[in-house]
Design a protein around this motif. Structure first.
Motif, mmCIF file in Angstrom:
data_model
loop_
_atom_site.group_PDB
_atom_site.id
_atom_site.type_symbol
_atom_site.label_atom_id
_atom_site.label_comp_id
_atom_site.label_asym_id
_atom_site.label_seq_id
_atom_site.Cartn_x
_atom_site.Cartn_y
_atom_site.Cartn_z
ATOM 1 N N MET A 65 47.739 47.439 49.974
ATOM 2 C CA MET A 65 46.504 47.393 49.750
ATOM 3 C C MET A 65 45.875 46.045 50.178
ATOM 4 N N ILE A 66 44.526 46.086 50.864
ATOM 5 C CA ILE A 66 44.091 45.039 51.467
ATOM 6 C C ILE A 66 42.750 44.649 50.793
ATOM 7 N N ARG A 123 39.560 41.942 49.691
ATOM 8 C CA ARG A 123 38.862 40.804 50.084
ATOM 9 C C ARG A 123 38.826 39.565 48.961
ATOM 10 N N GLN A 124 39.025 40.022 47.534
ATOM 11 C CA GLN A 124 38.904 39.120 46.590
ATOM 12 C C GLN A 124 40.523 38.578 46.398
ATOM 13 N N ASN A 125 40.478 37.728 45.384
ATOM 14 C CA ASN A 125 41.645 37.238 44.867
ATOM 15 C C ASN A 125 42.517 37.904 43.760
ATOM 16 N N GLU A 126 41.881 39.148 43.341
ATOM 17 C CA GLU A 126 42.401 40.000 42.346
ATOM 18 C C GLU A 126 42.068 41.220 42.387
ATOM 19 N N ILE A 127 42.347 42.227 41.494
ATOM 20 C CA ILE A 127 41.957 43.597 41.191
ATOM 21 C C ILE A 127 40.522 43.375 40.696
ATOM 22 N N GLY A 128 39.665 44.313 41.163
ATOM 23 C CA GLY A 128 38.226 44.439 40.407
ATOM 24 C C GLY A 128 38.056 44.322 39.074
ATOM 25 N N SER A 129 37.379 43.576 38.437
ATOM 26 C CA SER A 129 37.206 43.530 36.941
ATOM 27 C C SER A 129 36.574 44.867 36.263
ATOM 28 N N ARG A 130 36.087 45.648 37.331
ATOM 29 C CA ARG A 130 35.244 46.926 36.736
ATOM 30 C C ARG A 130 36.480 47.936 36.701
ATOM 31 N N VAL A 131 37.760 47.932 37.158
ATOM 32 C CA VAL A 131 38.347 48.904 37.130
ATOM 33 C C VAL A 131 38.706 49.618 35.840
ATOM 34 N N LYS A 132 38.887 50.795 35.621
ATOM 35 C CA LYS A 132 39.127 51.541 34.350
ATOM 36 C C LYS A 132 40.309 50.919 33.757
ATOM 37 N N TYR A 133 40.187 50.684 32.165
ATOM 38 C CA TYR A 133 41.128 49.662 31.656
ATOM 39 C C TYR A 133 42.522 50.188 31.554
ATOM 40 N N PRO A 160 45.911 47.772 34.526
ATOM 41 C CA PRO A 160 47.446 47.208 34.362
ATOM 42 C C PRO A 160 48.460 47.885 34.949
ATOM 43 N N ASP A 161 48.192 49.201 35.387
ATOM 44 C CA ASP A 161 49.273 49.901 35.961
ATOM 45 C C ASP A 161 49.313 49.305 37.408
ATOM 46 N N ILE A 162 47.918 49.339 38.116
ATOM 47 C CA ILE A 162 48.157 48.819 39.512
ATOM 48 C C ILE A 162 48.786 47.433 39.713
ATOM 49 N N GLU A 163 48.192 46.485 38.601
ATOM 50 C CA GLU A 163 48.769 45.023 38.620
ATOM 51 C C GLU A 163 50.274 45.241 38.299
ATOM 52 N N ASN A 164 50.695 45.934 37.939
ATOM 53 C CA ASN A 164 52.207 45.994 37.419
ATOM 54 C C ASN A 164 53.040 46.498 38.684
ATOM 55 N N ARG A 165 52.539 47.591 39.572
ATOM 56 C CA ARG A 165 52.983 48.047 40.577
ATOM 57 C C ARG A 165 52.852 47.048 41.693
ATOM 58 N N ILE A 166 51.916 46.269 41.737
ATOM 59 C CA ILE A 166 51.973 45.116 42.730
ATOM 60 C C ILE A 166 52.894 43.914 42.309
ATOM 61 N N LYS A 167 52.883 43.557 41.245
ATOM 62 C CA LYS A 167 53.838 42.511 40.612
ATOM 63 C C LYS A 167 55.442 42.957 40.921
ATOM 64 N N GLU A 168 55.675 44.201 40.748
ATOM 65 C CA GLU A 168 57.166 44.214 41.040
ATOM 66 C C GLU A 168 57.610 44.811 42.635
ATOM 67 N N GLY A 169 56.267 44.775 43.356
ATOM 68 C CA GLY A 169 56.528 45.132 44.735
ATOM 69 C C GLY A 169 56.532 46.678 45.200
ATOM 70 N N SER A 170 56.143 47.424 44.149
ATOM 71 C CA SER A 170 56.248 48.871 44.661
ATOM 72 C C SER A 170 55.022 49.113 45.700
ATOM 73 N N LYS A 191 52.295 46.846 48.172
ATOM 74 C CA LYS A 191 52.238 45.713 48.569
ATOM 75 C C LYS A 191 50.739 45.267 48.860
ATOM 76 N N ALA A 192 50.589 44.171 48.428
ATOM 77 C CA ALA A 192 48.776 43.702 48.423
ATOM 78 C C ALA A 192 48.767 42.655 49.095
ATOM 79 N N TYR A 193 47.795 42.502 50.030
ATOM 80 C CA TYR A 193 47.354 41.304 50.692
ATOM 81 C C TYR A 193 45.944 40.858 50.274
ATOM 82 N N PHE A 194 45.928 39.916 49.258
ATOM 83 C CA PHE A 194 44.661 39.192 48.780
ATOM 84 C C PHE A 194 44.014 38.479 49.731
#
Length: 331
Positions: A188-189, A191-201, A205-215, A217-220
């Motif tokens: 994922m590429i 522009r901001q420093n985090e996942i968008g605040s309007r993302v479905k609830y 957490p699903d995408i944040e956990n996948r990024i955190k565990e390294g499954s 890759k995200a460039y913020f």
């Protein structure tokens, strides 16, 4: 030349809602849509689930029954198709409106509407064209390559491929999670420093956990710098990073066709929002008998209006046209 009381431009849910109200009021109307029925919804990702519940997407007092509280894209397509067919709405599909101009010397206000197929005349015009047709471009080298798309459909095509997803809101998150779950190597590429605040609830957490565990890759705080057939350059805070890449899914957002409004004479605000001029009570623009309905009323602020909070535009407009008080079905 065919003449109508009302021409509705846009065959999405709000355009259909306007048609239903016009039909109920006994107006001679036609809906003109440049694509298929509810074309924007058709172009949504195949597995998309709405944030709104089904009753908030209903139009014309027709119940929308879905398997779960929040309907899917396929359920929405089925619902709006059944409404259009059952209510026998007068719709012309795959016909693009090219020009609207006032008829000089007409006894009453009259507009001529030229489309890709024919010419019409009408006393009233509703523009309900949404915002999903014009993507924001990244304006980088290689964006026109066949491997780049601004519309994501379904994940199987990307199985076992190296996929870059650009963006951090709902469409980007859905594309990243779905393609990863089908075996893609996802980057994922953002522009901001985090996942968008309007993302479905349920997806955030699903995408944040996948990024955190390294499954995934995200460039913020990063953006695409260049695209080539087998790799891309990413501009990051640490400098340019080059990675192997097969496909780019650019979920960079979309914009309404405000140039069309400007062309026909609708006034836009001078700031970056470019909000059209219209009456909050009647939806009438600075052009007499020309109305706006749906998300296009927000200009570039495309996240302020949705199906659920702009269905009422149809009632307000038909009330203004007929001079009669109508029941507000969407209160």
């Amino acid at each position: 030349m065919q003449q109508y009381d009302l021409i509705i431009i846009g065959g999405g849910p709000i355009g259909l809602a306007c048609g239903l109200e016009a039909q109920q009021a006994g107006l001679n109307y036609v809906i003109i849509e440049k694509g298929c029925l509810v074309n924007s919804l058709y172009n949504y990702p195949s597995n998309m689930t709405f944030f709104s519940t089904s009753e908030r997407l209903e139009i014309g007092n027709v119940p929308f029954v879905s398997n779960n509280a929040k309907p899917t894209r396929s359920e929405a397509l089925e619902y709006y198709r059944r409404v259009a067919i059952h209510r026998k709405l007068n719709i012309q599909l795959f016909e693009t409106v090219e020009e609207i101009k006032a008829v000089e010397g007409a006894e009453n206000i009259l507009y001529e509407v030229a489309t890709s197929k024919k010419n019409y005349q009408a006393n009233h015009i509703i523009i309900a064209t949404g915002f999903y047709d014009i993507p924001y471009l990244m304006n980088v080298e290689g964006e026109n390559l066949p491997k780049v798309t601004h519309y994501y459909e379904e994940p199987h095509f990307y199985a076992l491929q190296k996929v870059a997803v650009v963006g951090a809101n709902n469409s980007a998150v859905d594309a990243a999670l779905e393609t990863w779950r089908k075996g893609a190597e996802v980057t994922m590429i953002i522009r901001q420093n985090e996942i968008g605040s309007r993302v479905k609830y349920w997806a955030k957490p699903d995408i944040e956990n996948r990024i955190k565990e390294g499954s995934i890759k995200a460039y913020f705080e990063s953006e695409v710098a260049a695209i080539r057939p087998f790799e891309i350059d990413i501009k990051t805070p640490e400098g340019i990073v080059t990675i192997e890449n097969d496909y780019v899914i650019a979920m960079t957002g979309y914009q309404p066709n405000l140039d069309f409004l400007r062309k026909i004479g609708v006034t836009l605000s001078a700031d970056e929002v470019m909000k059209p001029t219209y009456s909050e009570e009647s939806q009438e623009t600075n052009l007499p008998n020309v109305y706006l309905a749906g998300v296009i009323c927000g200009g570039m602020n495309t996240h302020s209006l949705f199906i659920e909070n702009s269905r009422v535009h149809a009632t307000k407009i038909i009330q203004k046209i007929t001079g009669k008080t109508l029941e507000n079905l969407y209160a």
